[in-house]
Motif scaffolding. Sequence first.
Motif, mmCIF file in Angstrom:
data_model
loop_
_atom_site.group_PDB
_atom_site.id
_atom_site.type_symbol
_atom_site.label_atom_id
_atom_site.label_comp_id
_atom_site.label_asym_id
_atom_site.label_seq_id
_atom_site.Cartn_x
_atom_site.Cartn_y
_atom_site.Cartn_z
ATOM 1 N N GLU A 131 25.105 35.679 35.580
ATOM 2 C CA GLU A 131 25.874 36.916 35.536
ATOM 3 C C GLU A 131 25.665 37.649 34.217
ATOM 4 O O GLU A 131 25.546 37.029 33.161
ATOM 5 C CB GLU A 131 27.371 36.627 35.691
ATOM 6 N N MET A 132 25.629 38.967 34.307
ATOM 7 C CA MET A 132 25.580 39.769 33.094
ATOM 8 C C MET A 132 26.910 39.637 32.363
ATOM 9 O O MET A 132 27.982 39.747 32.971
ATOM 10 C CB MET A 132 25.332 41.239 33.450
ATOM 11 N N PRO A 133 26.905 39.398 31.058
ATOM 12 C CA PRO A 133 28.164 39.321 30.307
ATOM 13 C C PRO A 133 28.897 40.667 30.345
ATOM 14 O O PRO A 133 28.319 41.711 30.051
ATOM 15 C CB PRO A 133 27.713 38.967 28.885
ATOM 16 N N ILE A 134 30.170 40.628 30.715
ATOM 17 C CA ILE A 134 30.967 41.846 30.877
ATOM 18 C C ILE A 134 32.363 41.648 30.291
ATOM 19 O O ILE A 134 32.958 40.575 30.453
ATOM 20 C CB ILE A 134 31.094 42.241 32.365
ATOM 21 N N ILE A 135 32.874 42.676 29.653
ATOM 22 C CA ILE A 135 34.282 42.758 29.286
ATOM 23 C C ILE A 135 34.833 44.039 29.896
ATOM 24 O O ILE A 135 34.319 45.128 29.633
ATOM 25 C CB ILE A 135 34.497 42.761 27.756
ATOM 26 N N TRP A 136 35.851 43.899 30.712
ATOM 27 C CA TRP A 136 36.474 45.026 31.420
ATOM 28 C C TRP A 136 37.920 45.114 30.939
ATOM 29 O O TRP A 136 38.710 44.197 31.154
ATOM 30 C CB TRP A 136 36.393 44.766 32.927
ATOM 31 N N THR A 137 38.287 46.193 30.256
ATOM 32 C CA THR A 137 39.663 46.388 29.808
ATOM 33 C C THR A 137 40.435 47.146 30.889
ATOM 34 O O THR A 137 40.004 48.210 31.339
ATOM 35 C CB THR A 137 39.720 47.170 28.482
ATOM 36 N N PHE A 138 41.592 46.580 31.288
ATOM 37 C CA PHE A 138 42.375 47.162 32.378
ATOM 38 C C PHE A 138 43.786 46.570 32.320
ATOM 39 O O PHE A 138 43.987 45.477 31.777
ATOM 40 C CB PHE A 138 41.721 46.833 33.729
ATOM 41 N N PRO A 139 44.780 47.260 32.883
ATOM 42 C CA PRO A 139 46.150 46.714 32.887
ATOM 43 C C PRO A 139 46.222 45.354 33.571
ATOM 44 O O PRO A 139 45.551 45.108 34.576
ATOM 45 C CB PRO A 139 46.942 47.774 33.653
ATOM 46 N N TYR A 140 47.052 44.481 33.029
ATOM 47 C CA TYR A 140 47.118 43.098 33.508
ATOM 48 C C TYR A 140 47.562 42.991 34.961
ATOM 49 O O TYR A 140 47.211 42.027 35.654
ATOM 50 C CB TYR A 140 48.059 42.272 32.620
ATOM 51 N N PHE A 141 48.315 43.979 35.471
ATOM 52 C CA PHE A 141 48.804 43.872 36.844
ATOM 53 C C PHE A 141 47.714 44.141 37.886
ATOM 54 O O PHE A 141 47.969 44.074 39.075
ATOM 55 C CB PHE A 141 50.012 44.793 37.071
ATOM 56 N N PHE A 142 46.486 44.422 37.444
ATOM 57 C CA PHE A 142 45.346 44.540 38.355
ATOM 58 C C PHE A 142 44.530 43.241 38.404
ATOM 59 O O PHE A 142 43.428 43.220 38.949
ATOM 60 C CB PHE A 142 44.424 45.690 37.932
ATOM 61 N N GLU A 143 45.074 42.168 37.840
ATOM 62 C CA GLU A 143 44.312 40.923 37.747
ATOM 63 C C GLU A 143 43.816 40.448 39.110
ATOM 64 O O GLU A 143 42.629 40.104 39.264
ATOM 65 C CB GLU A 143 45.172 39.830 37.102
ATOM 66 N N SER A 144 44.682 40.410 40.112
ATOM 67 C CA SER A 144 44.271 39.900 41.425
ATOM 68 C C SER A 144 43.184 40.772 42.055
ATOM 69 O O SER A 144 42.287 40.264 42.730
ATOM 70 C CB SER A 144 45.477 39.817 42.366
ATOM 71 N N ARG A 145 43.236 42.085 41.827
ATOM 72 C CA ARG A 145 42.230 42.984 42.397
ATOM 73 C C ARG A 145 40.884 42.769 41.729
ATOM 74 O O ARG A 145 39.843 42.744 42.394
ATOM 75 C CB ARG A 145 42.675 44.441 42.228
ATOM 76 N N ILE A 146 40.880 42.609 40.412
ATOM 77 C CA ILE A 146 39.618 42.393 39.707
ATOM 78 C C ILE A 146 39.015 41.040 40.081
ATOM 79 O O ILE A 146 37.803 40.931 40.331
ATOM 80 C CB ILE A 146 39.842 42.496 38.182
ATOM 81 N N LEU A 147 39.853 40.006 40.161
ATOM 82 C CA LEU A 147 39.341 38.678 40.515
ATOM 83 C C LEU A 147 38.844 38.621 41.947
ATOM 84 O O LEU A 147 38.024 37.763 42.299
ATOM 85 C CB LEU A 147 40.428 37.625 40.298
ATOM 86 N N GLU A 148 39.312 39.536 42.799
ATOM 87 C CA GLU A 148 38.823 39.599 44.170
ATOM 88 C C GLU A 148 37.334 39.924 44.197
ATOM 89 O O GLU A 148 36.584 39.405 45.031
ATOM 90 C CB GLU A 148 39.612 40.661 44.938
ATOM 91 N N TYR A 149 36.890 40.767 43.274
ATOM 92 C CA TYR A 149 35.477 41.179 43.232
ATOM 93 C C TYR A 149 34.671 40.402 42.200
ATOM 94 O O TYR A 149 33.455 40.265 42.346
ATOM 95 C CB TYR A 149 35.391 42.686 42.933
#
Length: 449
Positions: free
Chosen positions: A381-399
């Motif tokens: 995987e390409m190393p990535i840091i994505w800054t986003f509100p914590y309440f989107f955790e489940s949505r980000i982990l889905e992808y």
Amino acid sequence: MGDATSDSIEVIIPNENDKTVPRCSHGPALLFERTRNVAQKGRRFYACSACRDRKDCNLFQWEDEKSLWEGVTDRHLEGHVEDPSSQDNNPWEENMEVANERNHEKLQTWQKKAGKLAGKQSRALSKSVVGALSGLQRNIHNWCSPADDLAEPREISEVRSLAREAQNSSKSPPFTHQEYSSRFLKFVSLPVEQRRFCVDCQLLILPGEWMNHAKHQALSENVSVQMLKRPSLLLSPLDNKKSNAQYLFADRSCNFLLDVLLGLGFQKFLCVGTPRLHERIKLRNAEGGSPIKSLLLDIDYRFCQFYGQDEFCRYNMFNHHFFDEQEAVTEFKAFLCEEGGAKVIMITDPPFGGLVKPLANSFSQISQTWKSVNDESELVEMPIIWTFPYFFESRILEYFPSFSMLDYQVDYENHPLYKHGMTGRKQSPVRLFTNLSPKGVRLPLDEGY
């Protein structure tokens, strides 16, 4: 599972090879589907990828309008029916034969004017022509769009296509990226007392252009080289929360990210929507030490004034669209190449209200390009840091199931609440989502982590 808003609108990721997708000034549109419940799917439509408010970008097109509807021609669009839905008979058989002579003449007049402008390949289309064409586009769409329950697709008329092209051209930057770069070289060669920045136009202006900006309320003078090195301080942050509001990293957060990532051996930073971090990297290079490379991808064309094509590509992260197309894609691919062992990492800070699904799709495509240019395995995987509100955790982990959320609070200099030192509900909810090992990211002890 797709993104669904409060009014049950789901995002459908279109085929990237589909050349029939309509475009606006922000690039290819996104495909949406209105859903009433799980079993009942609604009619699909295209809308702007970057703007959630139709006032900012009025692109709207039913998905089935891409094909020709039998029996409907541009001849029918020369007439006018005030309310076809109120007619007893099929409006597509009888009511389109009813012509309103006044609208017919208006339509022909604006077609001719737009044709002349297009023939001259004018970059600055007349506002009156654009406005009139946009109005005609709305009127034609209102009475020519078939009802939701009609299955027959139809072709977008030449008039609507012309109006859309006129509107897109009216929203284009006044200069190309190459022209902006040439202007910048002329600007920095001027004596400091002749360097001026028009705040109203957000433009570095040359002496021959001063008169054109004389009546503008705010005109900065004596623009120093140090000011040019920090364009995020010179430019006014965009503040439309429904399209492209800009909240800029505080220097504290920029320095933390740089210190950690340089310590992990990264030398190339792909800054997607993070102009303040890109700026901070260039300042560090000026201070000496090991050179760090950075490429900024951002939708704000104003940065073209300050960065060359090897430092900035205008990019829409919601549809993975590069505005300069082939030239920008070439620079992008060259930057991702880890020749000589230079490790690349992507840091992205999308708008807080952005839909996760199209963002994840774009970031996945960036990762795939990184794998391709570096001959990496699909398992890497390409190393990535994505800054986003914590309440989107489940949505980000889905992808991105390999991601984890770090407890570091990201602060923003120009946000009224998300600043260092706030407590309770006022503290920043923005966190770091990354596929880096959490053990390698040491949070600052002096801040209580």
